[in-house]
Design an enzyme around this catalytic site. Structure first.
Site, PDB file in Angstrom:
ATOM      1  CG  ASP A 137      -1.985  -0.987   1.250  1.00 53.29           C
ATOM      2  OD1 ASP A 137      -2.842  -0.908   0.356  1.00 53.29           O
ATOM      3  OD2 ASP A 137      -1.999  -1.869   2.131  1.00 53.29           O
TER       4      ASP A 137
ATOM      5  NE  ARG B 277       1.801  -0.120   4.237  1.00 53.70           N
ATOM      6  CZ  ARG B 277       0.885   0.431   5.026  1.00 53.70           C
ATOM      7  NH1 ARG B 277       1.227   1.435   5.824  1.00 53.70           N
ATOM      8  NH2 ARG B 277      -0.353  -0.019   5.044  1.00 53.70           N
TER       9      ARG B 277
ATOM     10  CE  LYS C 234      -5.871   1.727  -1.322  1.00 52.38           C
ATOM     11  NZ  LYS C 234      -4.782   1.157  -0.524  1.00 52.38           N
ATOM     12  CG  HIS C 235     -11.030   0.902  -0.065  1.00 46.43           C
ATOM     13  ND1 HIS C 235     -10.561   2.189   0.061  1.00 46.43           N
ATOM     14  CD2 HIS C 235     -10.076   0.101   0.492  1.00 46.43           C
ATOM     15  CE1 HIS C 235      -9.381   2.187   0.678  1.00 46.43           C
ATOM     16  NE2 HIS C 235      -9.070   0.927   0.954  1.00 46.43           N
TER      17      HIS C 235
ATOM     18  CG  HIS D 140      -8.377  -1.270   9.153  1.00 44.04           C
ATOM     19  ND1 HIS D 140      -8.710  -0.153   8.399  1.00 44.04           N
ATOM     20  CD2 HIS D 140      -7.388  -1.896   8.468  1.00 44.04           C
ATOM     21  CE1 HIS D 140      -7.950  -0.103   7.322  1.00 44.04           C
ATOM     22  NE2 HIS D 140      -7.145  -1.145   7.335  1.00 44.04           N
TER      23      HIS D 140
ATOM     24  CG  ASP E 216      -9.656  -3.950   2.510  1.00 47.01           C
ATOM     25  OD1 ASP E 216      -8.454  -4.204   2.713  1.00 47.01           O
ATOM     26  OD2 ASP E 216     -10.157  -2.835   2.757  1.00 47.01           O
TER      27      ASP E 216
END
Length: 442
Positions: A157, A165, A256-257, A269, A341
């Protein structure tokens, strides 16, 4: 006189009989010959016609002058050829995109790659160290996968903003919201190219970006500045441009999403968000950027864990045949790769057993099941799908549909496990700073 005459006639009658007899024999033989010739001609014609009907060459001038028919060889489909060479277990492995633990390749990860033959790996922030260390980790996974028949997706991601990242020595890219405020799609396309070059430094080949959610709910705890803005048209223009930028540099984009995470007030999450919108309302806002991406033949779409009770009261989008099958596959006519996801997120884990979720999402039309943070979870999904096919709960032809799409995408991007991290960090950082200055100036 009488006696003489009688005697004379008698003398001539015998030769005359002989002549007549000979003439009769000649006539009979002649008639037999004509009949035999006629019969022979008829037989010959019949034989010729029979030969013609059975596909043999004929003495007809028209047939002799016809051009010979050349056999056209059937075109080989390289994707189908590769698919046909895989075992059931190898095919199901392609449908799993798993997480790994730590910052180096451990024995459990090696075993998962060897046993489940997973089609992809995702890195999170806790898998990233230095740029050199991360690239070495990614490469060790590719090398381990070389004993498997299909190259592996290495994904991450990397959106920019708070979802990044990359190690600290890689210059940062601002949030989508900041770039969206420029309303300049050329800057968004360059953003996609820069993101692609960032992930290539570590050897990744898939980026879970761009975000196509429309930020229509100010209380949204999970999207916010990850969105280009609150206008569907703005998100469409900027998002599609970013997607093209990623493509330009050879990185596979994943939008996404779907069907839209911008109007949620719960973080998926942690728990299952519920959006009480009708199909008409979604079509007027959330779906607009995704429909544009489908028209641009986007490579992959990630589906969110959100319940839309007015479309499907029983299943969140990621497990819903109504949303994936009827809408994304059916009405949108999307035939690319569909990715869930993360199935270990609270939205699923608190409401469904993992094996039930795996079966439901495959039946709904998903191709890749993303499951992070647990080697056991990847094995559970693998074992569940293998058993489902062997028991007849899911047909192998359904598995083949998904694996065909996955293999086609890997072949399209010419993926190979021999591909290594590449790029010029110094030049990339200079380009990011220059681009960032342009964004700030708008």
């Amino acid at each position: 006189m009488y006696n003489y005459s009688y005697t004379s006639n008698k003398k001539w009658r015998k030769p005359l009989h002989m002549i007549c007899l000979l003439l009769g024999i000649i006539l009979i033989l002649s008639a037999c010959g004509q009949a035999q010739k006629s019969s022979s001609t008829t037989d010959s014609n019949t034989s010729s016609n029979a030969g013609s009907n059975s596909g043999q060459s004929s003495s007809s001038p028209e047939q002799n002058t016809a051009p010979p028919q050349e056999e056209v060889p059937e075109e080989v489909d390289p994707v189908q050829e590769q698919l046909s060479s895989l075992t059931l277990e190898e095919k199901i492995g392609q449908m799993i995109l798993a997480g790994v633990q730590g910052t180096t390749l451990d024995d459990q990860a090696k075993q998962m790659i060897a046993d489940q033959k997973v089609g992809g790996i995702i890195f999170y922030a806790n898998n990233v160290t230095t740029l050199e260390g991360t690239a070495k980790f990614v490469q060790s996974i590719k090398e381990t996968n070389q004993s498997n028949p299909v190259p592996i997706f290495m994904s991450v991601d990397q959106e920019g903003g708070k979802v990044s990242r990359m190690p600290e020595n890689v210059e940062s890219i601002p949030s989508n919201q900041k770039v969206g405020k420029t309303k300049d799609s050329a800057l968004a396309e360059t953003m996609g190219e820069l993101l692609a070059r960032q992930v290539q430094l570590a050897g990744f080949n898939v980026d879970f970006a761009p975000v196509l959610d429309v930020n229509s709910n100010p209380k949204n705890p999970v999207i916010g500045d990850r969105s280009f803005g609150s206008s569907a048209d703005l998100v469409l223009r900027m998002g599609i441009a970013e997607m093209k930028g990623l493509r330009n540099e050879g990185i596979i984009p994943v939008v996404k999403h779907f069907p839209g995470h911008g109007d949620t007030s719960v973080d998926s999450h942690l728990d299952l968000p519920v959006v009480n919108k009708t199909e008409k309302q979604l079509a007027e806002l959330e779906w607009i950027p995704f429909q544009a991406a489908v028209k641009e033949q986007v490579e992959a779409v990630m589906v969110a864990h959100i319940l839309f009770p007015k479309l499907d009261p029983d299943h969140p989008a990621s497990l819903s045949d109504v949303i994936i099958g009827e809408h994304l596959r059916g009405k949108f006519k999307y035939n690319g790769v569909v990715i869930t996801d993360d199935l270990s997120m609270g939205a699923i884990a608190k409401n469904f057993k993992l094996n039930e979720a795996a079966l439901a999402t495959v039946k709904a039309g998903s191709d890749i099941l993303l499951v992070a943070h647990s080697y056991e979870s990847a094995k559970t999904i693998f074992d569940t799908l293998v058993s489902a096919v062997k028991s007849g709960d899911i047909s192998e032809s359904r598995i083949d549909e998904s694996v065909y799409r996955i293999l086609a995408l890997k072949q399209q991007y010419k993926l190979t496990d021999k591909q290594q991290a590449n790029g010029d960090l110094k030049q990339l950082n200079a380009d990011i700073v220059d681009w960032r200055n342009q964004v700030d100036a708008r």
